[in-house]
Design an enzyme around this catalytic site. Structure first.
Site, mmCIF file in Angstrom:
data_model
loop_
_atom_site.group_PDB
_atom_site.id
_atom_site.type_symbol
_atom_site.label_atom_id
_atom_site.label_comp_id
_atom_site.label_asym_id
_atom_site.label_seq_id
_atom_site.Cartn_x
_atom_site.Cartn_y
_atom_site.Cartn_z
ATOM 1 N N ASN B 413 0.811 -1.203 0.000
ATOM 2 C CA ASN B 413 0.000 0.000 0.000
ATOM 3 C C ASN B 413 0.855 1.269 0.000
ATOM 4 O O ASN B 413 1.096 1.859 -1.045
ATOM 5 C CB ASN B 413 -0.964 -0.029 1.185
ATOM 6 C CG ASN B 413 -2.056 0.997 1.061
ATOM 7 O OD1 ASN B 413 -1.966 1.916 0.257
ATOM 8 N ND2 ASN B 413 -3.099 0.843 1.849
ATOM 9 N N ASP B 414 1.343 1.646 1.151
ATOM 10 C CA ASP B 414 2.093 2.896 1.242
ATOM 11 C C ASP B 414 3.324 2.918 0.339
ATOM 12 O O ASP B 414 3.699 3.960 -0.164
ATOM 13 C CB ASP B 414 2.533 3.138 2.693
ATOM 14 C CG ASP B 414 1.346 3.421 3.584
ATOM 15 O OD1 ASP B 414 0.309 3.849 3.049
ATOM 16 O OD2 ASP B 414 1.451 3.205 4.805
ATOM 17 N N VAL B 415 3.946 1.761 0.149
ATOM 18 C CA VAL B 415 5.199 1.731 -0.608
ATOM 19 C C VAL B 415 4.969 1.937 -2.107
ATOM 20 O O VAL B 415 5.921 2.012 -2.865
ATOM 21 C CB VAL B 415 5.976 0.414 -0.383
ATOM 22 C CG1 VAL B 415 6.363 0.280 1.075
ATOM 23 C CG2 VAL B 415 5.192 -0.790 -0.852
#
Lengths: 94, 487
Positions: B413-415
């Site tokens: 997700n964030d990456v």
């Protein structure tokens, strides 16, 4: 042993550690962590030295619990690291 | 040099057998330190890593056997303790699933910390038994130094223990993985730390009988600090926390080494402390955040990042995905924690093989902080037999992202959130990401529509070229692989 000598050893070991690990490829981060985690179980040495005869019940019990915990850390840490690295190794053999 | 070799140890002094035996033990400790140093060095290289681990375990064996040469030890209990500990360790290490590796490492780490704490406590019991005067005469120690190092051992060991246990609980989802904050948390933690310092002063000032309960209070404070220190740290930051706790467990052992004036504890504890510290820094850099920011910001507990995003997330069916993948010439698979949760690594590898058989070039792009511990994804993909050559690091895969037909985001997700590149107001702005948004098509596998662990909206999901595949990652991937098989 002299306190300054102990501090001296500590300082040198810190620099040695930083040098040793500065460049580790990211795929080895987990094994390095769990492998060094097993090494931190070296505290087992201190634990063993607390399980003595004739120093009273308290030390004995505390020491015994410490031995159990440290052994879990050491043995579990090495075995699990080996398990991980065995998976990595398979690739190289193919 | 002679002075270096002759360590004084409480027990040695008490049992009064200086001489050959003690020298022998100290020399064995030096040998054991050498094994540790070579072991760690070898652990850092792929082709020697497994032997390195072996070498370091031999070092440990030497240290333990040498320690048993001290007289006055109660072997019955020691052997019982070792057998129990070893049995638990082996069973846990053999049984654990690779996906649960971060939890187990955290748990082992916590045990090590608690063991160090107990070593410090036992030494204080020893002091209580002898009285300060007798104790210092025996160990040729120094009053303030002894107090400080015991205090440090209890403090670091206690934080390591409860901090690791809390990390374990968060990682195994026994408690909520997100950051848990309450009002005045920072002030509360600062108060705990202050009380800790006050306790040290009290330990040094008060007579032994009254200092003893203060020592017990230090243990309690340390345990509380571990809990409240890790509580406000979210699941996505766990790679940093685990590395840091790993470092702490080493430092706790080193502090215990100072407490009992034992060189092998100091050296190896310090080596572990350094290695954990380096990993911590690497993880922080991979997120473009400072350690202080990770530890104290309560990241993800607020909703400041949920800025308005235009567009909507468009779902696709598995058939749609199949047709696009079938036509793709180059595919990049980006795994994240979701793959670990769904235990989808074997299915992912199967799909990868199918895609290759179909003529596509397949690579796995791994972000340094993907997952919950450093190198988490590498371990899982290695377990699934993904060839090492197919694993690509962020820096090598990003430049060719524009030529990639399909980026398959599996539970990351964030990456892959482009907001980290585009939106200066976003909390993760500046964090290096895998630039999946540059690929021609993006498929994102996700359990549900909610925001990820960090609580941030992922702009990648709203792009025109992105299609969402909702549902269990393992089921989705297996189904895709099955379609290639039936072709």
């Amino acid at each position: 042993m002299d306190i300054t000598q102990l501090l001296f050893i500590f300082t040198l070991a810190a620099f040695l550690g930083l040098e040793l690990i500065a460049k580790v490829p990211s795929q080895l981060h987990t094994p390095l962590m769990s492998g060094s985690n097993a090494i931190s179980g070296i505290t087992i040495v201190g634990a063993l030295l607390a399980v003595t005869n004739g120093e009273g019940q308290a030390i004995h019990i505390i020491g015994f619990i410490a031995v159990v915990l440290a052994t879990v850390n050491v043995v579990g840490g090495y075995v699990v690291t080996d398990r991980m690295l065995a998976m990595f190794k398979k690739k190289g053999d193919k | 040099m002679n002075a270096l070799l002759s360590s004084t140890n409480a027990i040695a002094a008490m049992s009064g057998i200086f001489g050959l035996n003690i020298k022998l033990i100290d020399i064995a400790y030096i040998v054991s330190s050498i094994f540790f140093i070579f072991g760690i060095k070898m652990l850092g290289k792929a082709d020697t890593a497994r032997r390195g681990n072996m070498v370091s375990s031999i070092g440990m064996l030497i240290a333990v056997v040498a320690t048993l040469l001290y007289s006055g030890l109660d072997y019955t209990w020691i052997i019982a303790g070792i057998i129990i500990g070893a049995a638990i360790g082996v069973v846990a290490a053999k049984m654990v699933k690779m996906t649960s590796m971060p939890e187990l490492v955290a748990l082992f780490n916590g045990f090590g910390g608690l063991a160090s704490l107990l070593v410090g406590w036992a030494e204080y019991e020893r002091i209580k038994g002898f009285g300060w005067e007798g104790y210092l005469a025996h160990t040729q120690g120094e009053f303030y130094f002894s107090n400080i190092v015991i205090w440090l051992t209890l403090w670091i060991g206690g934080i390591t223990f409860t901090g690791s246990i809390l990390a374990y609980l968060k990682l195994s989802a026994k408690i909520s993985g997100s950051a848990i904050c309450f009002k005045g948390q920072k002030a509360f933690n600062a108060l705990l730390a202050l009380a800790m310092v006050a306790a040290l002063v009290a330990m040094c000032m008060l007579p032994l009988e009254t200092a003893y309960p203060v020592m017990i209070a230090v243990i309690a404070l340390a345990l509380l600090l571990g809990i409240f220190g890790v509580l406000p740290i979210g699941g996505g930051d766990m790679p940093v926390v685990i590395s840091l706790l790993n470092s702490f467990s080493g430092l706790a052992a080193a502090a215990a080494g100072f407490t009992i004036a034992n060189t092998v504890l100091i050296v190896s504890g310090c080596l572990v402390g350094a290695s954990g510290f380096i990993l911590t820094i690497i993880m922080c850099k991979a997120m473009n955040r400072t350690l202080a920011n990770v530890l104290f910001s309560g990241f993800g507990a607020t909703d400041e990042g949920s800025a308005k995003v235009e567009g909507e997330m468009k779902a696709a069916s598995i058939e749609d995905a199949y047709y696009v993948l079938e036509a793709a010439r180059s595919v990049v698979i980006i795994p994240g924690y979701g793959m670990a949760v769904a235990q989808a690594q074997h299915a992912v590898k199967e799909l990868g093989t199918m895609l290759e058989a179909n003529g596509a070039e397949v690579r796995y792009a791994i972000h340094p902080v993907a997952g919950r511990m450093p190198g988490h994804m590498n371990v899982l993909l290695a377990e699934a037999d993904v060839p090492y050559e197919q694993l690509a690091e962020m820096d090598s895969v990003n430049p060719m992202m524009e030529m990639v037909d399909v980026a398959l985001v599996i539970g990351a997700n964030d990456v892959v959130n482009p907001a980290a590149v585009e939106d200066p107001g976003c909390p993760i702005y500046g964090m290096p990401i895998i630039e999946a948004y540059k690929a021609r098509t993006v498929f994102a596998l996700k359990r549900g529509k909610g925001a990820g662990f960090s609580g941030l909206v992922n702009k990648l999901y709203f792009l025109e070229k992105t299609r969402m595949l909702y549902g269990d990652a393992k089921a989705t991937v297996s189904e895709l692989a099955g379609m290639f098989k039936d072709k």
